[in-house]
Design an enzyme around this catalytic site. Sequence first.
Site, PDB file in Angstrom:
ATOM      1  N   SER A 180       0.843  -1.197   0.000  1.00 42.50           N
ATOM      2  CA  SER A 180       0.000   0.000   0.000  1.00 42.50           C
ATOM      3  C   SER A 180       0.884   1.255   0.000  1.00 42.50           C
ATOM      4  O   SER A 180       1.723   1.372  -0.895  1.00 42.50           O
ATOM      5  CB  SER A 180      -0.945  -0.056   1.203  1.00 42.50           C
ATOM      6  OG  SER A 180      -1.952   0.905   1.064  1.00 42.50           O
ATOM      7  N   ASP A 277      -8.030  -3.919  -6.907  1.00 39.47           N
ATOM      8  CA  ASP A 277      -7.563  -3.491  -5.581  1.00 39.47           C
ATOM      9  C   ASP A 277      -8.647  -2.665  -4.865  1.00 39.47           C
ATOM     10  O   ASP A 277      -9.147  -1.678  -5.424  1.00 39.47           O
ATOM     11  CB  ASP A 277      -6.302  -2.656  -5.773  1.00 39.47           C
ATOM     12  CG  ASP A 277      -5.762  -2.139  -4.463  1.00 39.47           C
ATOM     13  OD1 ASP A 277      -4.856  -2.789  -3.920  1.00 39.47           O
ATOM     14  OD2 ASP A 277      -6.254  -1.097  -3.986  1.00 39.47           O
ATOM     15  N   HIS A 345      -6.321  -6.160  -0.948  1.00 43.01           N
ATOM     16  CA  HIS A 345      -5.398  -5.038  -0.798  1.00 43.01           C
ATOM     17  C   HIS A 345      -4.342  -5.507   0.194  1.00 43.01           C
ATOM     18  O   HIS A 345      -4.645  -5.641   1.374  1.00 43.01           O
ATOM     19  CB  HIS A 345      -6.142  -3.806  -0.259  1.00 43.01           C
ATOM     20  CG  HIS A 345      -5.274  -2.578  -0.163  1.00 43.01           C
ATOM     21  ND1 HIS A 345      -4.774  -1.940  -1.279  1.00 43.01           N
ATOM     22  CD2 HIS A 345      -4.812  -1.879   0.894  1.00 43.01           C
ATOM     23  CE1 HIS A 345      -4.053  -0.885  -0.893  1.00 43.01           C
ATOM     24  NE2 HIS A 345      -4.051  -0.837   0.416  1.00 43.01           N
TER      25      HIS A 345
END
Length: 399
Positions: A180, A277, A345
Site C-alpha cells: 500500500s 484493488d 489489498h
Amino acid sequence: MNPAAFRPPFLAVLFLLAAALRSLPLAGARLQVAMTVVRNASSVGAFCLDGSLPAYHLDRGFGAGAGNWLLQFEGGGWCNDVESCLERAKSRRGSTQLMNKWEDFNGILSNNASLNPDFYNWNRVKLRYCDGGSFGGDALFHNGTSPLYFKGQKIWESIILDLLPKGLGTANKALLSGCSAGGLATFLHCEDFTNYLPRNATVKCLSDAGFFLDLQDIGSTHTMRGFFKDLVALQGMNPNLNGNCTASSTLPDLCIFPQYALKYIATPFFILNSAYDVYQFHHGLVPPSADIHGRWKHCKMNPAACSKQQIEQLQGLRSSMLSALKLFYQYSSKGGMFINSCFAHCQSESQNTWFAKGSPTIDNKTIAGTVGDWYFNRRNIKEIDCAYPCDSTCHNLIP
Ligand SMILES: *[C@@H]1O[C@H](CO)[C@@H](O)[C@H](O)[C@H]1NC(C)=O
Ligand SMILES: *[C@@H]1O[C@H](CO)[C@@H](O)[C@H](O)[C@H]1NC(C)=O
Ligand SMILES: *[C@@H]1O[C@H](CO)[C@@H](O)[C@H](O)[C@H]1NC(C)=O
Ligand SMILES: *[C@@H]1O[C@H](CO)[C@@H](O)[C@H](O)[C@H]1NC(C)=O
Ligand SMILES: *[C@@H]1O[C@H](CO)[C@@H](O)[C@H](O)[C@H]1NC(C)=O
Ligand SMILES: *[C@@H]1O[C@H](CO)[C@@H](O)[C@H](O)[C@H]1NC(C)=O
C-alpha cells in the site's frame, strides 16, 4: 474534495476485515519482534510527524540466509493536508511513541520455512511508517504551534544507516518490499536502496498493492492525481521522486505514480497487485465525491450487488492497470508480476494470502511461490489472472 477526509470509514472497514483475516488461527507459534528506535536519527533530521524518533523491527537471519536482507515498508494511507496530518501526528500512524512496540511477523516476514519457503531465514526488517508520505517527504510545517515533521526521506536514510553496520552493508542478497503506502515507497526507494548495497549483491524490489493508477474516476475527475499532487507539495517530495522521470516530464509531480516512474527503475522489480484493488476501487475509481447519490454503496461492499454497468466500470479498472503495465510486461526481462482478480489489498503480509492451504493462486501458483521463483530466477514470471469473476482462490476483503 479531499480523499483524506473520507478515508477513515473506508479504511476502518478495510483494516477490520484485514485484521480479521490475519487473526484466523494458524498452526505454530506467533513470532513477535521488538521495536528498535533509531536513537541518533535526529543527527540527520529524521523525525516522525509528531517529532518522535523513527523505528524498525529486526529479526535476525540464520543459517544459509544469514547474509541476506528483506526490508519491508509498513503501509497505512497518507495525510495530504495540514489538518489530516495534525490528526495523524496524534495517532499510531504519526508517532512511534503511540505504536505497538512488538510486531507480529507473518507471511513474507515469517521465520518458518513451511510458511515462507524462500525468505524465512533472511534478516527480516519492518520499517515503521510514521511520516504520512510514503517515506518520501522532506519538509517542515509550523505556524506557531508545535511543528509537523514531513521527514520520510530522512527516516528512510536514518534506518538504512543504522542497518548498514548490522550486516546490511555486506549483504549478499536483498529485497525491498512493502504494501500500500509502503508499496508506493518501494517504487520511490528501489534505486537508492541498490546504491547503498555492495555492487556484487543481488538486489531486487517488490511492491504489493502499491501500483496506484493515475486514473479518472467514474465522474471523469483525476481524483488520485489531485490527492497525490497535494501530498507531494505539502511534504516536499518532489526532490525525492525518481530524478530521471522528473527530468523528462512536463508534469514532474506525476512521477509519484509508479506507472510513470517504472521505466526509469533499473533494479529488477516485482509488481504484486490485484486488478480490482479495494483501495483503488473505493478511492480512485469510485471516490465518495464521484458518488454523491450513493449508487455504488452496495456494489462497493459486495461485488455481487453491482449492476452490469458497474461491473463494466470495474473491468475498466482492470484494463487501465493492464495497459499501464503493458510495456513492463512486454519488455522488462528482469521484472515479475502477479496481477490477480481479487477484491484484495495487501497480499504478502498475511499468511493466508501469502502461502497457506487455499491461498490465492494464478495457474496454480501461490504468491510466495511466484515471488520466490522470480527472485531466484527459477522461471520467468509475469502472471495475469483472467477477469472477475473467474478466480475461485481469492481471499476477498469484501464478500
Ligand atoms: C511452522 O509452521 C508449520 C505449519 O503451520 C507448523 O506446523 C510448525 O509447527 C511451525 N514451526 C514452528 C517452529 O513454529
Ligand atoms: C496552524 O494551522 C492549523 C491548520 O491549518 C490551524 O488549525 C491552527 O489554528 C494554526 N495555528 C496557528 C497558531 O495559527
Ligand atoms: C547512528 O549510529 C549508527 C551506529 O553507530 C551508525 O551506523 C549510523 O550511521 C548513525 N546514524 C546517523 C543518522 O548518524
Ligand atoms: C562480494 O564481494 C565481497 C568482497 O570481495 C565478498 O566478500 C562477498 O562474498 C561477495 N558477495 C557476493 C554475493 O558475491
Ligand atoms: C538515469 O539517468 C542517468 C543519467 O542520465 C543514466 O545514466 C541512467 O541510465 C538513467 N537510468 C534509467 C533507468 O533510465
Ligand atoms: C496444483 O498444485 C498442487 C500442489 O503443488 C498439486 O498437488 C496439484 O495437482 C496442482 N493442480 C493442477 C491442476 O495442476
